[in-house]
Scaffold this active site. Structure first.
Site, short mmCIF file in Angstrom:
data_model
loop_
_atom_site.label_atom_id
_atom_site.label_comp_id
_atom_site.label_asym_id
_atom_site.label_seq_id
_atom_site.Cartn_x
_atom_site.Cartn_y
_atom_site.Cartn_z
N SER A 1 -25.53 -12.19 7.89
CA SER A 1 -24.69 -11.10 7.40
C SER A 1 -24.49 -11.21 5.89
O SER A 1 -24.09 -12.28 5.40
CB SER A 1 -23.34 -11.18 8.14
OG SER A 1 -22.44 -10.23 7.63
N HIS B 1 -22.72 4.85 2.54
CA HIS B 1 -22.49 5.42 1.21
C HIS B 1 -23.75 6.03 0.59
O HIS B 1 -23.77 6.35 -0.59
CB HIS B 1 -21.87 4.37 0.28
CG HIS B 1 -20.47 4.05 0.69
ND1 HIS B 1 -19.38 4.81 0.32
CD2 HIS B 1 -19.99 3.09 1.51
CE1 HIS B 1 -18.29 4.32 0.87
NE2 HIS B 1 -18.62 3.27 1.60
N THR C 1 -22.44 7.51 8.46
CA THR C 1 -21.19 8.23 8.74
C THR C 1 -21.41 9.71 8.48
O THR C 1 -22.26 10.10 7.68
CB THR C 1 -20.04 7.72 7.85
OG1 THR C 1 -18.83 8.39 8.21
CG2 THR C 1 -20.30 7.99 6.37
N SER D 1 -20.32 -0.09 -1.69
CA SER D 1 -19.52 0.97 -2.31
C SER D 1 -18.54 0.48 -3.36
O SER D 1 -18.11 1.26 -4.20
CB SER D 1 -18.77 1.75 -1.24
OG SER D 1 -17.66 1.02 -0.81
N THR E 1 -9.69 -5.57 -0.65
CA THR E 1 -10.94 -4.81 -0.68
C THR E 1 -11.93 -5.46 -1.65
O THR E 1 -13.13 -5.49 -1.41
CB THR E 1 -10.66 -3.35 -1.07
OG1 THR E 1 -9.60 -2.86 -0.24
CG2 THR E 1 -11.86 -2.46 -0.88
N THR F 1 -12.56 9.11 23.90
CA THR F 1 -12.84 10.55 23.94
C THR F 1 -13.90 10.92 22.89
O THR F 1 -13.87 10.41 21.77
CB THR F 1 -11.53 11.33 23.69
OG1 THR F 1 -10.62 10.96 24.72
CG2 THR F 1 -11.75 12.82 23.71
N ARG G 1 0.83 -1.21 0.00
CA ARG G 1 0.00 0.00 0.00
C ARG G 1 0.87 1.25 0.00
O ARG G 1 1.73 1.41 0.86
CB ARG G 1 -0.91 0.00 1.23
CG ARG G 1 -1.90 -1.14 1.22
CD ARG G 1 -2.60 -1.25 2.54
NE ARG G 1 -3.64 -0.24 2.67
CZ ARG G 1 -4.90 -0.44 2.34
NH1 ARG G 1 -5.30 -1.59 1.86
NH2 ARG G 1 -5.79 0.51 2.50
N LYS H 1 -18.65 11.04 4.80
CA LYS H 1 -18.72 10.88 3.34
C LYS H 1 -19.71 11.91 2.78
O LYS H 1 -19.32 13.04 2.55
CB LYS H 1 -19.04 9.42 3.00
CG LYS H 1 -18.00 8.47 3.63
CD LYS H 1 -18.08 7.06 3.15
CE LYS H 1 -17.35 6.06 4.02
NZ LYS H 1 -15.88 6.15 4.01
C1 LIG Z 1 -19.92 0.37 4.18
C2 LIG Z 1 -19.05 1.14 5.13
N1 LIG Z 1 -19.40 1.18 6.42
C3 LIG Z 1 -18.64 1.86 7.32
C4 LIG Z 1 -17.50 2.52 6.94
C5 LIG Z 1 -16.69 3.26 7.95
O1 LIG Z 1 -17.04 4.61 7.95
P1 LIG Z 1 -15.99 5.72 8.46
O2 LIG Z 1 -15.12 6.03 7.30
O3 LIG Z 1 -16.83 6.84 8.92
O4 LIG Z 1 -15.22 5.07 9.57
C6 LIG Z 1 -17.10 2.51 5.61
C7 LIG Z 1 -15.88 3.23 5.19
O5 LIG Z 1 -15.50 3.33 4.08
C8 LIG Z 1 -17.90 1.79 4.68
O6 LIG Z 1 -17.55 1.73 3.39
#
Ligand SMILES: Cc1ncc(COP(=O)(O)O)c(C=O)c1O
Length: 421
Positions: free
Chosen positions: A146, A227, A255, A199, A373, A288, A29, A258
């Site tokens: 899952s 996403h 989140t 994603s 990935t 924190t 990476r 994004k």
């Molecule tokens: C499907 C999915 N869930 C959760 C996360 C994690 O989110 P964060 O980047 O806010 O930690 C990601 C991050 O890319 C994601 O693709």
């Protein structure tokens, strides 16, 4: 006695060997340092070692899908909160780390998803990991269904829930999910964990269908809208809002990093579930709190995203235009029902090389997506055109992509030149 002098711990050798294997497989990476230019987003600045000075680069892979991180009101909210409250939160939520801004943001997120309550976490990753692990260890006998392509953060929570059982169902396959639900003991507590927009492939789940199965088999539903928030639905409440099914989902996770362009993660759910996680989730309690400046900026962003739809409308218009230009130039891409445009390459080294050449030779940045990935053999560039990618940027990118994909043998060389957009 028993002391070993000057011995190298075996872990160092393990690291060396693992890194050699990773390099050999083309999966080492490297990160490309790029400075976002707030006033010219999606243009970033690249410092170059080999040539004098910096240069502008157009970024096609940001997850700040709507450019909310550079909206002046969002920036101002962060600056104002830093001035008023300082740089950090100074404690966990319990230890003087909760400001009125935290409470306001949680209420705003609950309203966005039509839920009774919301709970902030330090990232989307942590919200998934902490919530799922806590829920799945709360009672004996949990079975978690899952989706096969769930994000690493959900898998971390599910795997970390000792004593629970995991059943993986084929990606977005409701028949497989139903067969597996039907085969499980009727009285076991069940949870279905899935995403709305996946994603890497850009496909979208059938939330209504999964919720119907959940009702039939008495399962709790946990939906990751990471996403999708900001982009889908009348107020950016995600695909569950767009499809009018948010009320059928027990827990919606999202989140702030994004579509909202800031940082942090959250869940929204019934007051009871949120209260339970607030009191029991280790990943919420023992860390924190998000700094007030981050929370203030996120609050400004969520409010703006809810009130203004032009960014998401423009994003989808731009995505359509980009696909049109790719098609016209004969550049292959995977058609998806979302805003994500994957360009298949199919080889880790080649994928990295195309990404590097795009940057070095053409000033466009697109992240190469390689194993782990995505599965080996499905390596790709993942592009996310946004509301601020202009026609000119697109024409230039499409031309560069066509040229490089041909030169690198991903698509056959053109017999007649000059057909590109
Ligand atoms: C499907 C999915 N869930 C959760 C996360 C994690 O989110 P964060 O980047 O806010 O930690 C990601 C991050 O890319 C994601 O693709």
């Amino acid at each position: 006695m028993g002391a070993i002098k000057n011995a190298r711990h075996p872990f160092y050798n393990h690291c060396d060997e693992a890194l050699d294997r990773i390099r050999h497989a083309g999966r080492y990476r490297t990160f490309t340092p790029l400075s976002r230019q707030a006033e010219h987003f999606p243009v970033y600045e690249e410092e170059r070692q080999d040539v004098s000075g910096a240069r502008d680069v157009v970024v096609w892979s940001t997850n700040d899908y709507l450019g909310m991180g550079v909206v002046p009101e969002v920036q101002e909210a962060a600056i104002e909160a830093v001035r008023a409250h300082g740089a950090g939160a100074g404690g966990t939520r319990n230890i003087a780390g909760t400001s009125p801004l935290h409470n306001q943001l949680e209420a705003e997120l609950a309203a966005l998803h039509g839920k009774e309550a919301g709970l902030l976490f330090i990232s989307g990753y942590v919200s998934n990991q902490a919530s799922l692990q806590t829920i799945l260890t709360s009672m004996p006998g949990w079975i978690c269904f899952s989706d096969q392509l769930n994000h690493a953060s959900m898998i971390a929570g599910i795997k970390g829930a000792r004593g629970s059982q995991t059943v993986i169902f084929a990606h977005n396959d409701l028949a497989d999910l139903e067969a597996k639900l039907a085969a499980a003991p009727a009285d076991a507590p069940k949870l279905i964990a899935f995403e709305s927009v996946y994603s890497m492939d850009g496909d979208i789940s059938d939330i209504a269908g999964i919720c119907a199965l959940a009702r039939r088999y008495g399962a709790l539903t946990y939906l990751d809208e990471v996403h999708a928030v900001g982009l889908y639905g009348a107020e950016g409440g995600g695909v569950s809002q767009r499809d009018g099914v948010a009320d059928q989902v027990d827990i919606i996770e999202g989140t702030l990093a994004k579509g909202f362009g800031v940082h942090g993660g959250y869940i929204t759910a019934s007051a009871t579930i949120v209260d339970f996680l607030r009191s029991t989730a280790s990943g919420f309690i023992f860390t924190t709190a998000l700094p007030p400046c981050v929370v203030g900026a996120a609050l400004a962003s969520v409010r703006k995203v809810r009130a203004e739809s032009w960014r998401r409308e423009t994003l989808f218009e731009r995505v359509d235009m980009f696909r049109h230009k790719l098609r016209a130039a004969g550049v292959p891409f995977t058609m998806t029902p979302s805003h994500i445009v994957p360009i298949p390459v199919g080889d880790a080294e080649r994928c990295k090389r195309i990404s590097r050449r795009l940057l070095n030779e053409f000033g466009h940045y697109a992240t190469p997506i390689n194993y782990p990935t995505v599965p080996e053999g499905t390596e790709r560039l993942r592009l996310t055109p946004g509301p601020f990618h202009t026609d000119e940027m697109m024409d230039d990118m499409v031309r560069a992509l066509g040229l490089l994909l041909r030169e690198e043998g991903v698509i056959p060389a053109r017999e007649t030149a000059g057909q590109a957009a």
